[in-house]
Design a protein around this motif. Structure first.
Motif, PDB file in Angstrom:
ATOM      1  N   ARG A 151       7.232  -2.878  -8.604  1.00  0.00           N
ATOM      2  CA  ARG A 151       6.527  -1.814  -9.339  1.00  0.00           C
ATOM      3  C   ARG A 151       6.552  -0.462  -8.648  1.00  0.00           C
ATOM      4  N   TYR A 152       7.308  -0.369  -7.529  1.00  0.00           N
ATOM      5  CA  TYR A 152       7.331   0.872  -6.765  1.00  0.00           C
ATOM      6  C   TYR A 152       8.754   1.226  -6.345  1.00  0.00           C
ATOM      7  N   SER A 153       8.917   2.460  -5.893  1.00  0.00           N
ATOM      8  CA  SER A 153      10.206   2.902  -5.362  1.00  0.00           C
ATOM      9  C   SER A 153       9.956   3.826  -4.179  1.00  0.00           C
ATOM     10  N   SER A 154      11.065   4.255  -3.542  1.00  0.00           N
ATOM     11  CA  SER A 154      11.037   5.291  -2.496  1.00  0.00           C
ATOM     12  C   SER A 154      10.073   4.959  -1.364  1.00  0.00           C
ATOM     13  N   ALA A 155      10.222   3.781  -0.788  1.00  0.00           N
ATOM     14  CA  ALA A 155       9.330   3.352   0.279  1.00  0.00           C
ATOM     15  C   ALA A 155       9.529   4.197   1.543  1.00  0.00           C
ATOM     16  N   ARG A 156       8.396   4.617   2.134  1.00  0.00           N
ATOM     17  CA  ARG A 156       8.411   5.334   3.418  1.00  0.00           C
ATOM     18  C   ARG A 156       7.302   4.763   4.302  1.00  0.00           C
ATOM     19  N   ASN A 157       7.524   4.845   5.615  1.00  0.00           N
ATOM     20  CA  ASN A 157       6.518   4.402   6.588  1.00  0.00           C
ATOM     21  C   ASN A 157       6.083   2.954   6.343  1.00  0.00           C
ATOM     22  N   TYR A 164      -1.767 -12.961  14.157  1.00  0.00           N
ATOM     23  CA  TYR A 164      -1.691 -14.407  14.342  1.00  0.00           C
ATOM     24  C   TYR A 164      -2.985 -14.927  14.954  1.00  0.00           C
ATOM     25  N   GLY A 165      -3.409 -16.091  14.504  1.00  0.00           N
ATOM     26  CA  GLY A 165      -4.619 -16.703  15.037  1.00  0.00           C
ATOM     27  C   GLY A 165      -4.998 -17.900  14.197  1.00  0.00           C
ATOM     28  N   TRP A 166      -6.115 -18.549  14.568  1.00  0.00           N
ATOM     29  CA  TRP A 166      -6.549 -19.727  13.809  1.00  0.00           C
ATOM     30  C   TRP A 166      -6.994 -19.315  12.411  1.00  0.00           C
ATOM     31  N   GLN A 167      -7.389 -18.050  12.244  1.00  0.00           N
ATOM     32  CA  GLN A 167      -7.619 -17.465  10.935  1.00  0.00           C
ATOM     33  C   GLN A 167      -6.712 -16.228  10.856  1.00  0.00           C
ATOM     34  N   SER A 168      -5.490 -16.442  10.418  1.00  0.00           N
ATOM     35  CA  SER A 168      -4.493 -15.379  10.451  1.00  0.00           C
ATOM     36  C   SER A 168      -4.730 -14.361   9.334  1.00  0.00           C
ATOM     37  N   ILE A 169      -4.175 -13.175   9.541  1.00  0.00           N
ATOM     38  CA  ILE A 169      -4.279 -12.088   8.573  1.00  0.00           C
ATOM     39  C   ILE A 169      -2.887 -11.559   8.281  1.00  0.00           C
ATOM     40  N   GLU A 170      -2.614 -11.344   7.013  1.00  0.00           N
ATOM     41  CA  GLU A 170      -1.357 -10.733   6.594  1.00  0.00           C
ATOM     42  C   GLU A 170      -1.649  -9.304   6.143  1.00  0.00           C
ATOM     43  N   PHE A 171      -0.942  -8.347   6.718  1.00  0.00           N
ATOM     44  CA  PHE A 171      -1.181  -6.934   6.427  1.00  0.00           C
ATOM     45  C   PHE A 171       0.157  -6.207   6.388  1.00  0.00           C
ATOM     46  N   ALA A 172       0.430  -5.528   5.283  1.00  0.00           N
ATOM     47  CA  ALA A 172       1.623  -4.696   5.147  1.00  0.00           C
ATOM     48  C   ALA A 172       1.223  -3.385   4.484  1.00  0.00           C
ATOM     49  N   GLU A 173       1.918  -2.307   4.813  1.00  0.00           N
ATOM     50  CA  GLU A 173       1.569  -0.995   4.265  1.00  0.00           C
ATOM     51  C   GLU A 173       2.819  -0.163   4.034  1.00  0.00           C
ATOM     52  N   SER A 174       2.709   0.777   3.090  1.00  0.00           N
ATOM     53  CA  SER A 174       3.828   1.679   2.831  1.00  0.00           C
ATOM     54  C   SER A 174       3.372   2.825   1.941  1.00  0.00           C
ATOM     55  N   ASP A 175       4.001   3.987   2.136  1.00  0.00           N
ATOM     56  CA  ASP A 175       3.905   5.078   1.171  1.00  0.00           C
ATOM     57  C   ASP A 175       4.984   4.843   0.125  1.00  0.00           C
ATOM     58  N   LEU A 176       4.616   4.929  -1.156  1.00  0.00           N
ATOM     59  CA  LEU A 176       5.512   4.561  -2.234  1.00  0.00           C
ATOM     60  C   LEU A 176       5.372   5.526  -3.408  1.00  0.00           C
ATOM     61  N   ILE A 177       6.283   5.380  -4.362  1.00  0.00           N
ATOM     62  CA  ILE A 177       6.166   6.054  -5.651  1.00  0.00           C
ATOM     63  C   ILE A 177       5.896   4.983  -6.705  1.00  0.00           C
ATOM     64  N   ASP A 178       4.808   5.142  -7.431  1.00  0.00           N
ATOM     65  CA  ASP A 178       4.479   4.223  -8.524  1.00  0.00           C
ATOM     66  C   ASP A 178       5.449   4.476  -9.670  1.00  0.00           C
ATOM     67  N   ILE A 179       6.267   3.488 -10.009  1.00  0.00           N
ATOM     68  CA  ILE A 179       7.281   3.677 -11.044  1.00  0.00           C
ATOM     69  C   ILE A 179       6.640   4.008 -12.385  1.00  0.00           C
ATOM     70  N   ALA A 180       5.510   3.370 -12.692  1.00  0.00           N
ATOM     71  CA  ALA A 180       4.879   3.577 -13.995  1.00  0.00           C
ATOM     72  C   ALA A 180       4.380   5.002 -14.187  1.00  0.00           C
ATOM     73  N   SER A 181       3.768   5.577 -13.157  1.00  0.00           N
ATOM     74  CA  SER A 181       3.174   6.913 -13.285  1.00  0.00           C
ATOM     75  C   SER A 181       4.015   8.013 -12.651  1.00  0.00           C
ATOM     76  N   GLY A 182       4.935   7.632 -11.758  1.00  0.00           N
ATOM     77  CA  GLY A 182       5.715   8.628 -11.031  1.00  0.00           C
ATOM     78  C   GLY A 182       4.943   9.291  -9.906  1.00  0.00           C
ATOM     79  N   GLN A 183       3.720   8.813  -9.598  1.00  0.00           N
ATOM     80  CA  GLN A 183       2.866   9.438  -8.597  1.00  0.00           C
ATOM     81  C   GLN A 183       3.030   8.773  -7.229  1.00  0.00           C
ATOM     82  N   PRO A 184       2.899   9.565  -6.141  1.00  0.00           N
ATOM     83  CA  PRO A 184       2.920   8.983  -4.800  1.00  0.00           C
ATOM     84  C   PRO A 184       1.621   8.233  -4.524  1.00  0.00           C
TER      85      PRO A 184
END
Length: 356
Positions: A151-157, A164-184
């Motif tokens: 649902r996005y394009s133009s990924a940056r950063n 990692y741990g006994w209660q692990s956490i998954e975290f990912a981040e990016s600056d993107l362009i929303d394809i539907a709205s064209g907004q960053p």
């Protein structure tokens, strides 16, 4: 000459078909690629309006400047939800306005929670995204490709930063362009894997990273201090009307405990417990209830059952009163949560699925 390949692909997240054009390098005529990292060497071409698929426009076409496809996409999703709900019994409440200002609405593939400039998508269980991976980072990247990237394009950063741990956490981040709205936008994909396994992927969409951090806090390298973000999963919560309950709802539970002699290491037997609880809601606010239990040492399991019937009433849309359960009235906390195409009924913390 230059060779291109093309295909049409349905983007489930935005309820829209796109034309994908792929080649080995950009051209002056076509400009830079606008596909996400999941679609290298690709241009996305979408229809000029969300529900008129007859016209394909070029990326960045100025004629789209005054159009608002995101709004029309939302309407399309609402219509789909109405169809899904009709298939399982039309429910009375599809929106919850919480006291702290957040508002939850039901969509085809997630529950959306919104306040101010922030949206949180509580993704429903997804076989492709949720498949087990011993590699936490690999599993996170797979979930991003399945749930977010289309649902996005133009990924940056872009960064993937699992903890990692006994209660692990998954975290990912990016600056993107929303394809539907064209907004960053700034997007975070988050999952808290609590003890015993589980958790749901949360996709947080904010106008910028500073705006996100002001609302949810900064990234932490340890597994604590994530309460506000992980707590957003609790906004998948909807009120109940008497008309929603018609039919049969069932809950099953089973467990076993294997014992071993601490001195000899020999088998010391096994305990087993299994139960099945059912509610049948009928006309005139009537109900029938039964509970069956089998428990004890394997080889000497005891069976018990109990049943009753009566009238139910709703004190409000969050509290359900039964006239007789095990010989006396009972009032239970009640609400729905959503998964794709279905609702789960919760009574005092126990989940029931519709079986008819």
């Amino acid at each position: 000459s230059k060779r291109y390949s093309y295909k049409k692909e349905y983007m489930t997240g935005i309820d829209e078909w796109n034309l994908l054009l792929t080649t080995d390098a950009t051209t002056n005529r076509d400009g830079p690629f606008n596909g996400s990292t999941n679609y290298p060497g690709t241009w996305f071409f979408r229809s000029a309006t969300a529900h008129n698929k007859t016209e394909i426009v070029l990326p960045g076409d100025p004629t789209l400047a005054n159009k608002q496809p995101a709004k029309s996409t939302e309407k399309g999703l609402d219509k789909k939800i109405a169809t899904i709900n009709t298939a399982t019994g039309l429910y009375a409440f599809n929106t919850t306005n919480f006291d702290d200002g957040w508002t939850s609405t039901i969509h085809e593939d997630w529950v959306q929670v919104a306040k101010g400039g922030h949206k949180v998508l509580i993704h429903y269980p997804n076989k492709k995204a949720d498949q087990y991976s011993a590699d936490l980072l690999g599993g996170l990247k797979n979930a991003w490709d399945v749930l977010v990237a289309p649902r996005y394009s133009s990924a940056r950063n872009m960064e993937f930063k699992p903890i990692y741990g006994w209660q692990s956490i998954e975290f990912a981040e990016s600056d993107l362009i929303d394809i539907a709205s064209g907004q960053p936008v700034y997007v975070v994909l988050f999952k808290f894997n609590y003890s015993g396994g589980g958790g749901r992927y949360l996709e947080i969409i904010s106008s910028s990273k500073p705006a996100y951090e002001q609302e949810f806090g900064v990234y932490k390298k340890e597994g604590s201090g994530w309460d506000k973000l992980s707590g957003m999963a609790n906004y998948n919560k909807f009120a109940v009307a008497a008309s929603d309950l018609s039919g049969k709802w069932s809950s099953d539970y089973s467990s076993t405990v294997q014992y071993v002699n601490a001195v000899t290491g020999n088998d010391a037997g096994m305990d087993s417990h299994a139960s099945n609880e059912n509610f049948l809601f009928g006309a005139g606010n009537s109900y029938k209830w039964d509970l069956g239990v089998a428990s004890g040492r394997v080889g000497a399991i005891k069976f018990q059952s109990v049943r009753s019937s009566g009238q139910f009433s709703l004190k409000d849309n969050w509290h359900l009163t039964f006239s007789d359960l095990e010989g006396k009235p009972r009032t239970s906390d009640v609400h729905f949560t959503c998964i794709k195409g279905q609702r789960i009924l919760w009574l005092d913390g126990k989940s029931f699925g519709r079986v008819d």
